[in-house]
Motif scaffolding. Structure first.
Motif, PDB file in Angstrom:
ATOM      1  N   ARG A  58       0.854  -1.527  -0.427  1.00  0.00           N
ATOM      2  CA  ARG A  58       0.362  -0.236  -0.195  1.00  0.00           C
ATOM      3  C   ARG A  58       0.890   1.227   0.263  1.00  0.00           C
ATOM      4  O   ARG A  58       1.779   1.538   0.125  1.00  0.00           O
ATOM      5  CB  ARG A  58      -1.084   0.091   1.598  1.00  0.00           C
ATOM      6  N   ILE A  59       0.344   2.294  -0.937  1.00  0.00           N
ATOM      7  CA  ILE A  59       0.839   3.575  -0.924  1.00  0.00           C
ATOM      8  C   ILE A  59       0.017   5.150  -0.813  1.00  0.00           C
ATOM      9  O   ILE A  59      -1.088   4.723  -1.046  1.00  0.00           O
ATOM     10  CB  ILE A  59       1.324   3.622  -1.685  1.00  0.00           C
ATOM     11  N   PRO A  60       0.257   5.304   1.053  1.00  0.00           N
ATOM     12  CA  PRO A  60      -0.336   6.388   1.472  1.00  0.00           C
ATOM     13  C   PRO A  60      -0.267   7.984   0.551  1.00  0.00           C
ATOM     14  O   PRO A  60       0.653   7.610   0.813  1.00  0.00           O
ATOM     15  CB  PRO A  60      -0.079   6.610   3.206  1.00  0.00           C
ATOM     16  N   VAL A  61      -1.597   8.284   0.257  1.00  0.00           N
ATOM     17  CA  VAL A  61      -1.067   9.260  -0.237  1.00  0.00           C
ATOM     18  C   VAL A  61      -0.974  10.722   0.218  1.00  0.00           C
ATOM     19  O   VAL A  61      -1.376  11.015   1.296  1.00  0.00           O
ATOM     20  CB  VAL A  61      -2.492   9.837  -1.632  1.00  0.00           C
ATOM     21  N   PRO A  62      -0.217  11.876  -0.311  1.00  0.00           N
ATOM     22  CA  PRO A  62      -0.138  12.836   0.218  1.00  0.00           C
ATOM     23  C   PRO A  62      -1.570  14.084   0.295  1.00  0.00           C
ATOM     24  O   PRO A  62      -1.279  15.201   0.313  1.00  0.00           O
ATOM     25  CB  PRO A  62       0.982  13.696  -0.330  1.00  0.00           C
ATOM     26  N   PHE A  63      -2.156  12.942  -0.163  1.00  0.00           N
ATOM     27  CA  PHE A  63      -3.551  14.358  -0.117  1.00  0.00           C
ATOM     28  C   PHE A  63      -4.970  13.689   0.319  1.00  0.00           C
ATOM     29  O   PHE A  63      -4.176  12.726   0.771  1.00  0.00           O
ATOM     30  CB  PHE A  63      -4.042  14.619  -2.296  1.00  0.00           C
ATOM     31  N   GLN A 101       0.052   9.327   6.724  1.00  0.00           N
ATOM     32  CA  GLN A 101       1.252   8.724   6.002  1.00  0.00           C
ATOM     33  C   GLN A 101       1.766   7.817   7.275  1.00  0.00           C
ATOM     34  O   GLN A 101       2.676   6.635   7.040  1.00  0.00           O
ATOM     35  CB  GLN A 101       1.750   9.343   5.116  1.00  0.00           C
ATOM     36  N   ARG A 102       2.701   8.735   7.669  1.00  0.00           N
ATOM     37  CA  ARG A 102       3.571   8.364   9.145  1.00  0.00           C
ATOM     38  C   ARG A 102       2.537   7.317   9.712  1.00  0.00           C
ATOM     39  O   ARG A 102       2.930   5.892  10.388  1.00  0.00           O
ATOM     40  CB  ARG A 102       3.846   9.376  10.156  1.00  0.00           C
ATOM     41  N   ALA A 136       7.402   8.470   4.085  1.00  0.00           N
ATOM     42  CA  ALA A 136       6.127   9.149   4.070  1.00  0.00           C
ATOM     43  C   ALA A 136       6.467   9.983   2.570  1.00  0.00           C
ATOM     44  O   ALA A 136       6.013  10.366   1.121  1.00  0.00           O
ATOM     45  CB  ALA A 136       6.060   9.956   5.046  1.00  0.00           C
ATOM     46  N   LYS A 137       7.567  10.572   2.386  1.00  0.00           N
ATOM     47  CA  LYS A 137       7.957  10.990   1.329  1.00  0.00           C
ATOM     48  C   LYS A 137       8.288  10.273   0.267  1.00  0.00           C
ATOM     49  O   LYS A 137       7.516  10.784  -0.750  1.00  0.00           O
ATOM     50  CB  LYS A 137       9.588  11.457   1.857  1.00  0.00           C
TER      51      LYS A 137
END
Length: 213
Positions: free
Chosen positions: A84-89, A98-99, A162-163
């Motif tokens: 999974r990839i938590p998005v920055p929006f 994300q963290r 997260a970055k």
């Protein structure tokens, strides 16, 4: 949930619309899925096919899709690697969310707490926003070491992940969530496929294509 409308309440969660004869035909590039102009790096070992899900804890569509996603993941063959990839929006505390995900991942607790977090936010309406609220939440969870959670939550490794997730989201040009990437070569979401149900069917097809080389 699209980047442009992430602030909307999304009261209607009709996630499986647009059922039609189009779902019976083979998936078509440029219509049902997007071929990435530049292949993305993958973390899967050689011989494995990587599938990534872009999601957000703040997204009601992701929350509603989660049970179906979990059931699908359990049926994946051994040569498919899912992450999974938590998005920055989607919301105003996306980096904290994300963290949250990567902290649970580091503790080996994602599978245990993923449904609970969605439930807390979208069903129980808990104000799980920002560092303080997330840390307070961790202290109340049986089976979760709150001290270790707090240490990892602001650690260099978790912040770095997260970055990297934010960069990968931009590289894939993720327009909204939930969305899926396959083998670093293809992008699929509910809009391209016609529904999230068909999106998983398209991903199954692309996994087969990836195996061909």
């Amino acid at each position: 949930m699209k980047r442009r409308d992430f602030s909307l309440a999304a009261a209607s969660l009709g996630l499986l619309p647009l059922v039609s004869h189009a779902q019976q035909r083979p998936p078509k590039a440029g219509t049902d899925y997007i071929v990435l102009g530049k292949p993305m790096p993958v973390d899967a070992p050689a011989g494995k096919v990587e599938v990534v899900e872009f999601f957000s804890y703040n997204c009601p569509h992701c929350a509603a899709f989660e049970p179906q996603m979990e059931a699908w993941v359990k049926k994946l063959p051994p040569n498919v690697v899912f992450r999974r990839i938590p998005v920055p929006f989607v919301g105003n505390d996306t980096e904290a969310k994300q963290r949250l995900y990567y902290t649970l991942e580091a503790m080996g607790k994602v599978d245990e707490f993923q449904p609970q977090i969605f439930d807390a936010i979208h069903k129980q309406r808990q104000p799980l926003f920002g560092d303080a609220a997330i840390l307070a939440w961790s202290e109340k969870q049986p089976g979760l070491d709150a001290k270790k959670f707090a240490e990892l939550f602001k650690s260099f490794s978790v912040v770095g992940k997260a970055k990297r997730a934010a960069q990968l989201t931009n590289d894939y040009r993720v327009a909204g969530v939930p969305a899926l990437g396959v083998a670093g070569r293809w992008y699929v979401d509910g809009d391209t496929a016609g529904s999230l149900d068909r999106a998983l069917q398209v991903v199954d097809y692309l996994i087969g294509e990836a195996k061909k080389g």
